[in-house]
Design an enzyme around this catalytic site. Sequence first.
Site, mmCIF file in Angstrom:
data_model
loop_
_atom_site.group_PDB
_atom_site.id
_atom_site.type_symbol
_atom_site.label_atom_id
_atom_site.label_comp_id
_atom_site.label_asym_id
_atom_site.label_seq_id
_atom_site.Cartn_x
_atom_site.Cartn_y
_atom_site.Cartn_z
ATOM 1 N N CYS A 209 -40.993 -47.393 -44.649
ATOM 2 C CA CYS A 209 -39.820 -48.601 -43.715
ATOM 3 C C CYS A 209 -39.912 -50.337 -44.040
ATOM 4 O O CYS A 209 -39.430 -50.536 -45.104
ATOM 5 C CB CYS A 209 -41.281 -48.352 -41.913
ATOM 6 S SG CYS A 209 -40.089 -49.310 -41.109
ATOM 7 N N HIS B 108 -41.256 -42.166 -41.390
ATOM 8 C CA HIS B 108 -42.288 -43.030 -41.873
ATOM 9 C C HIS B 108 -43.360 -41.187 -42.201
ATOM 10 O O HIS B 108 -44.052 -40.312 -41.326
ATOM 11 C CB HIS B 108 -43.472 -43.258 -40.834
ATOM 12 C CG HIS B 108 -42.802 -44.549 -40.404
ATOM 13 N ND1 HIS B 108 -43.270 -45.465 -40.547
ATOM 14 C CD2 HIS B 108 -41.630 -45.241 -39.673
ATOM 15 C CE1 HIS B 108 -43.113 -46.773 -40.629
ATOM 16 N NE2 HIS B 108 -41.689 -46.347 -40.109
ATOM 17 N N GLU C 135 -46.299 -40.797 -42.977
ATOM 18 C CA GLU C 135 -47.818 -40.671 -42.687
ATOM 19 C C GLU C 135 -48.016 -40.218 -41.248
ATOM 20 O O GLU C 135 -48.968 -40.442 -41.212
ATOM 21 C CB GLU C 135 -48.605 -42.660 -42.944
ATOM 22 C CG GLU C 135 -48.462 -43.123 -41.853
ATOM 23 C CD GLU C 135 -46.317 -44.287 -42.083
ATOM 24 O OE1 GLU C 135 -45.795 -43.627 -42.931
ATOM 25 O OE2 GLU C 135 -46.636 -45.027 -41.409
#
Lengths: 90, 232
Positions: free
Chosen positions: B85, B194, B196
């Site tokens: 991002c 994302h 994560e």
Amino acid sequence: MPIIVVEVMPKAEILDPQGKAVAGALVRLDKSEFSAVRIGKRFELTVEGPITDELLAEAREIANDLLANTVIEDVIYVGEARPADDAQGA
Amino acid sequence: MRVGVITFPGSLDDRDAQRAVKLGGGEPVALWHGDHDLKNVDAIVLPGGFSYGDYLRAGAIAAHSPIMSEVITAANAGMPVLGICNGFQILVESHLLPGGLVRNDHGDFVCRDQKLRVENVDTAWSNGFKEDEEIIIPLKNGEGGYIADQETLDRLEGEGQVVFRYLEVNPNGSANDIAGISNARGNVVGLMPHPEHATEPGFGPDTRAAMRSGTDGLTFFTSAISSLMANA
């Protein structure tokens, strides 16, 4: 103190959602004679002494390296504030 | 394996990225934007967020942070670097990846669980996926529209540097539905979604099996960590 002006615009082929939103507002205000709006940026770099060729060259360099991302934007002006900038004020 | 996660002023997902590294079997190492020190890490993650409040352009000021000179040197020497991002925005602003990211074409911030297809499984961060595997990881951005000139797009497509592509919905107007790309060598990868945020059951996207059970993002981290361990 003298200022060097840098103006940056999004490249013509890049969609400018901000400009598009303003153009939409103009239509709602019945100002549809202005058919499109594009929004760019103006930077004013204050310098201590007189504006020299060296300072202008330096300004051009930072305009291309930092102030604009030349992948998506064009630097359209680097120079002293133009007379029109003052004369055409509100 | 030591995986550095750089915190910039305005980074938001640095702790999540550190946790993902840990869940992926690595040792997370906090790195600071103002240092010239990579602390002997083996790989680097540039996390999501809004470094410098997205002032000037998203990622533009962070790309000139002190630590980025070390990151650029390490990336050019082959160290795995993942930009998520805002981290992707920093990678394009520092010219480690080609192209640029502009405001979403519809003008709104978008936050959704996004389906992607993994199109290159030979990069440092995608080698644990299967060819053309479909994954779901969260996406949340306001300036995620990937653009590049036609020549660059043709090169990316031709050389297999499009690593992740949006499926079903193009959420931000990205050219060719591009969600993530790599450099020619495959060690530097950037993407807008994302990974994560999809690494731990109970906190990921919904799946058919159970709510919030999606962990497709974990493979990004295990890819890099296991290949580093294999080469150690």
